[in-house]
Write an enzyme that holds these catalytic residues in place. Structure first.
Site, PDB file in Angstrom:
ATOM      1  N   CYS A  32      -4.828   2.579  -3.680  1.00  0.00           N
ATOM      2  CA  CYS A  32      -3.587   3.075  -3.067  1.00  0.00           C
ATOM      3  C   CYS A  32      -2.442   2.084  -3.230  1.00  0.00           C
ATOM      4  O   CYS A  32      -1.624   1.905  -2.327  1.00  0.00           O
ATOM      5  CB  CYS A  32      -3.787   3.405  -1.584  1.00  0.00           C
ATOM      6  SG  CYS A  32      -4.983   4.697  -1.302  1.00  0.00           S
ATOM      7  N   HIS A  57       0.867  -1.175   0.000  1.00  0.00           N
ATOM      8  CA  HIS A  57       0.000   0.000   0.000  1.00  0.00           C
ATOM      9  C   HIS A  57       0.908   1.230   0.000  1.00  0.00           C
ATOM     10  O   HIS A  57       2.024   1.163   0.509  1.00  0.00           O
ATOM     11  CB  HIS A  57      -0.843  -0.057   1.283  1.00  0.00           C
ATOM     12  CG  HIS A  57      -1.927   0.968   1.385  1.00  0.00           C
ATOM     13  ND1 HIS A  57      -1.682   2.275   1.723  1.00  0.00           N
ATOM     14  CD2 HIS A  57      -3.284   0.868   1.222  1.00  0.00           C
ATOM     15  CE1 HIS A  57      -2.830   2.932   1.759  1.00  0.00           C
ATOM     16  NE2 HIS A  57      -3.815   2.118   1.458  1.00  0.00           N
ATOM     17  N   ASP A  81       3.005  -4.646   8.115  1.00  0.00           N
ATOM     18  CA  ASP A  81       1.809  -3.822   7.962  1.00  0.00           C
ATOM     19  C   ASP A  81       0.609  -4.765   8.075  1.00  0.00           C
ATOM     20  O   ASP A  81       0.297  -5.504   7.141  1.00  0.00           O
ATOM     21  CB  ASP A  81       1.858  -3.117   6.603  1.00  0.00           C
ATOM     22  CG  ASP A  81       0.532  -2.439   6.245  1.00  0.00           C
ATOM     23  OD1 ASP A  81      -0.440  -2.546   7.024  1.00  0.00           O
ATOM     24  OD2 ASP A  81       0.468  -1.809   5.174  1.00  0.00           O
TER      25      ASP A  81
END
Lengths: 152, 420
Positions: free
Chosen positions: B378, B137, B214
Site C-alpha cells: 500500500c 501509506h 500517522d
C-alpha cells in the site's frame, strides 16, 4: 492446501525453465493486435502482441514483468496458440481460464500438453490470478479491447 | 538502530532482558504448524497477533458486561460504559495525552486520518496546500487527494533519498503560508524508516502549521509521548499493537478538536436534537457517532495493559537487537537488495532477491511456515521511486525470536536454489 502438495507441484521444472528464459519475449513490431494486462496487487504488467495472417495467428509475443507463474504461463501460451486460428485460440484461452478458476474440477491435462504443468497453481488460490493474467490479456487482444485488463 | 539512536550489542551475553519464551506462551496462534513447519509469523507490520489476555478481556466483556454505552441506567450499561471509558483512559496514559477529551476512538488509522481530512479540511480552499512525504501509506495519501479534489487545495510531496530517508530540509522548504497541514508517517510501513518528527514538528509549529503523525507503524515499537512530540494529531490502529481489528485512535489537541465540525452524524454525538437545531456533544463524543466498537476498545485497553507489563522500552530494545540480527543474516545471502536502509529504522526489512518476484518468494517461504508480506505494501509511490513492482517484507514483533529469523533465512536459501 494440504501437506502432500509440494512446492514442486507448483514450480515444475518446465515452469521454472519457461520463467527463466521465456519464449517469444519482447515487443512485436507491426503487431496487428495488442493488449495490456495488469495485476495491481502483484504489480504484474504484461503486453501481448499478435501478428495475423487472415484469421490465423502468424506470430505472437509478450513483454512485461511478473512472477515465475505469470511469466511461464505467458511463455507457454505463446507456444500453444502460435499458428492457430483466432477463434481456436480464444476458445482454448477460455478453456484454460475456466480450468484455473475451478479448483474442484478435474484438471484436463491430457490435451493441454506442456500447459498441464501449470495445473499445480490451482492449489494456491492467491496465485491463480498470476497464471490467468496472460490468457485474459490474449482474449482482450483478440477481442480488440483497448482498455487494460485486470485479474483483480 | 533504535529510536534513541543506540545500537544494541547483539552478542548473546548482552541480549536485552525480555522473557521471549514466556511471552510466546501468551500467544495461542503462534503454536501451530503451517505446511508441516512451525509458524514463523513475520508479517506484523500488516497486523500483529493477540495475547490470551486480550482474547480473555473481550470474552469476559461479552459474557458478563455487554450492553450499550452512555445510555442505560441499568447495571450492564453502567459496566459497559465504565469499561469503554476505562479503555480511553488507558489510551490517554499510554500516549501521555493531557486529557481523555483528546482521545477519539475510530475504526483505525485510516478512519482517523479521514476524520481529520473531512473535518479539519472542510474549510480548505484552492489557495491551501497539504504537505505529505513520498513514503506515505496510501491511507495517508488518498484522503488528502480526495480533500484536494473537493476543495481545490494542492498536495505537496516531500522527497526521500535512496536510503529511504526523508529529505528534511526539502520538506521544511515546502512549508509555506499556504500550508494548512503536514501529514507524515512516524515510521514507514514499506521501508521501516523512522522519520525525524521531533525535528519536523517544531519547525511546523514556528509556522503555525498543524502536524498529523500517522503512528500506525510506530506505536507497537516504541513509547509514544504526544506531549513531548507536541504533534497536533496522532493516529494509530489497535490491531498493529496486539489489540482487536476495527478499532483505532485519533489523538487530537483539544484546541483543534474543539473547533472542528463533526465527522459523522448520529446517536451519541449529540446533546439534543430537534428538526430546527441539533446541539453537538462535548469532546470526544462529538466525533463518535453511533454505538461504538465497545469490545474493540476494551480489547485495546487489555493490549495496552499487556504491553505495559512488558514495557515499551524493553520491547524497543529487544526488537532493535532482533532487527540487527535479521538485517545482518539476510544481507549475507547472495543477490539480496535491501529496500530501505535508513540510519533510523524500526522492525521492518524490505528486500528483493535478484530478479525473483516477491510473490514467488512469499509462496516458497509459506511452504516453510514463514509468513511475510509481498507486494507494494500500500505504498505504490515508494515502489515507483525504487523502480520495482514490489518487495518481500519481513516485519518484527517482540514475540518473534532468532529462530523465526533463521527459519526465514533457510526459506530464502531454498528459494534462491530453486530460482537460480
Amino acid at each position: 492446501m494440504d501437506d502432500k502438495h509440494t512446492l514442486m507441484d507448483l514450480y515444475r521444472r518446465s515452469v521454472l525453465q519457461h520463467s527463466r528464459t521465456p519464449h517469444n519475449f519482447g515487443r512485436l513490431d507491426a503487431a496487428d493486435l495488442k493488449a495490456e494486462g495488469h495485476n495491481p496487487l502483484c504489480g504484474d504488467k504484461l503486453t501481448v502482441y499478435l501478428r495475423l495472417d487472415g484469421n490465423d495467428i502468424l506470430d505472437i509475443s509478450f513483454e512485461g514483468v511478473g512472477c515465475a507463474i505469470s511469466l511461464a504461463s505467458a511463455s507457454m501460451m505463446t507456444e500453444a496458440v502460435k499458428g492457430k486460428a483466432l477463434s481456436t485460440a480464444q476458445s482454448e484461452a477460455n478453456d484454460i481460464i475456466g480450468n484455473f478458476a475451478r479448483p474442484d474440477a478435474r484438471w484436463n491435462g491430457d490435451r493441454l500438453g506442456e500447459l498441464a504443468a501449470l495445473g499445480g497453481v490451482r492449489e494456491y488460490p492467491s496465485r491463480i490470478k498470476c497464471a490467468v493474467l496472460p490468457w485474459k490479456t490474449l482474449c482482450a487482444a483478440i477481442s480488440k479491447t483497448e482498455q487494460t485488463v485486470s485479474t483483480e | 538502530m533504535n529510536a534513541t539512536g543506540q545500537i544494541p550489542d547483539s552478542s548473546n551475553s548482552a541480549r536485552p532482558a525480555l522473557d521471549n519464551d514466556r511471552i510466546r506462551g501468551d500467544f495461542p496462534i503462534l503454536h501451530q504448524s503451517i505446511n508441516g513447519c512451525p509458524l514463523a509469523y513475520l508479517d506484523n507490520a500488516a497486523s500483529s497477533q493477540r495475547p490470551r489476555q486480550v482474547l480473555d478481556a473481550i470474552q469476559h466483556y461479552y459474557c458478563h458486561d455487554h450492553s450499550n454505552v452512555h445510555r442505560g441506567v441499568h447495571t450492564l450499561s453502567h459496566r459497559a460504559t465504565e469499561a469503554y471509558e476505562g479503555a480511553r483512559e488507558k489510551v490517554r496514559k499510554f500516549i501521555n495525552a493531557r486529557s481523555v477529551t483528546e482521545i477519539v476512538f475510530t475504526r483505525g488509522t485510516t478512519d482517523a486520518i479521514n476524520l481529520v481530512a473531512d473535518s479539519l479540511g472542510r474549510d480548505f480552499s484552492a489557495d491551501d496546500e497539504i504537505l505529505i512525504s513520498h513514503m506515505e501509506h496510501h491511507s495517508n495519501i488518498v484522503p488528502w487527494q480526495l480533500l484536494c479534489e473537493k476543495t481545490g487545495a494542492q498536495l505537496k510531496v516531500a522527497p526521500i533519498n535512496r536510503q529511504g530517508e526523508l529529505l528534511l530540509d526539502d520538506c521544511l522548504a515546502l512549508m509555506s503560508d499556504k500550508t494548512r497541514l503536514v501529514a507524515i508517517a512516524h515510521v514507514s510501513n514499506a521501508l521501516g524508516t523512522i522519520n525525524p518528527v521531533e525535528r519536523l514538528i517544531p519547525a511546523a509549529r514556528d509556522r503555525n502549521i498543524p502536524v498529523l503523525v500517522d503512528g500506525a507503524q510506530a506505536i507497537p515499537h516504541q513509547a509514544i509521548d504526544v506531549q513531548a512530540l507536541d504533534c497536533d494529531f496522532y493516529a494509530f490502529s489497535s490491531h498493529k499493537m496486539c489489540g482487536p481489528t476495527g478499532i483505532g485512535v485519533l489523538y487530537g489537541k483539544q484546541q483543534w478538536l474543539e473547533r472542528m465540525p463533526p465527522y459523522q452524524g448520529g446517536g451519541d454525538m449529540i446533546l439534543s436534537v430537534s428538526f430546527e437545531q441539533t446541539l453537538y456533544n462535548e469532546l470526544p463524543y462529538r466525533f463518535e457517532a453511533g454505538t461504538p466498537n465497545i469490545a474493540g476498545a476494551i480489547g485495546l485497553g487489555a493490549a495496552i495493559d499487556y504491553l505495559d507489563t512488558i514495557g515499551m522500552a524493553s520491547i524497543a530494545a529487544y526488537e532493535a537487537d532482533l532487527l540487527t540480527y535479521a538485517t545482518s543474516a539476510i544481507s549475507e545471502l547472495p543477490g539480496i537488495r535491501l529496500i530501505g536502509t535508513a540510519a533510523e529504522k524500526a522492525g521492518v526489512i524490505s528486500f528483493n532477491v535478484d530478479d525473483i518476484h516477491p510473490h514467488d518468494l512469499g509462496t516458497v517461504l509459506d511452504h516453510q511456515g514463514v509468513a511475510i508480506r509481498t507486494g507494494h505494501h500500500c505504498a505504490m509511490p515508494v515502489m515507483e521511486f525504487f523502480g520495482i513492482p514490489g518487495t518481500a517484507r519481513a516485519s518484527l514483533a517482540f514475540y518473534n525470536n532468532r529462530q523465526d529469523i533463521d527459519q526465514l533465512v533457510e526459506g530464502l536459501k531454498l528459494a534462491i536454489r530453486m530460482f537460480q
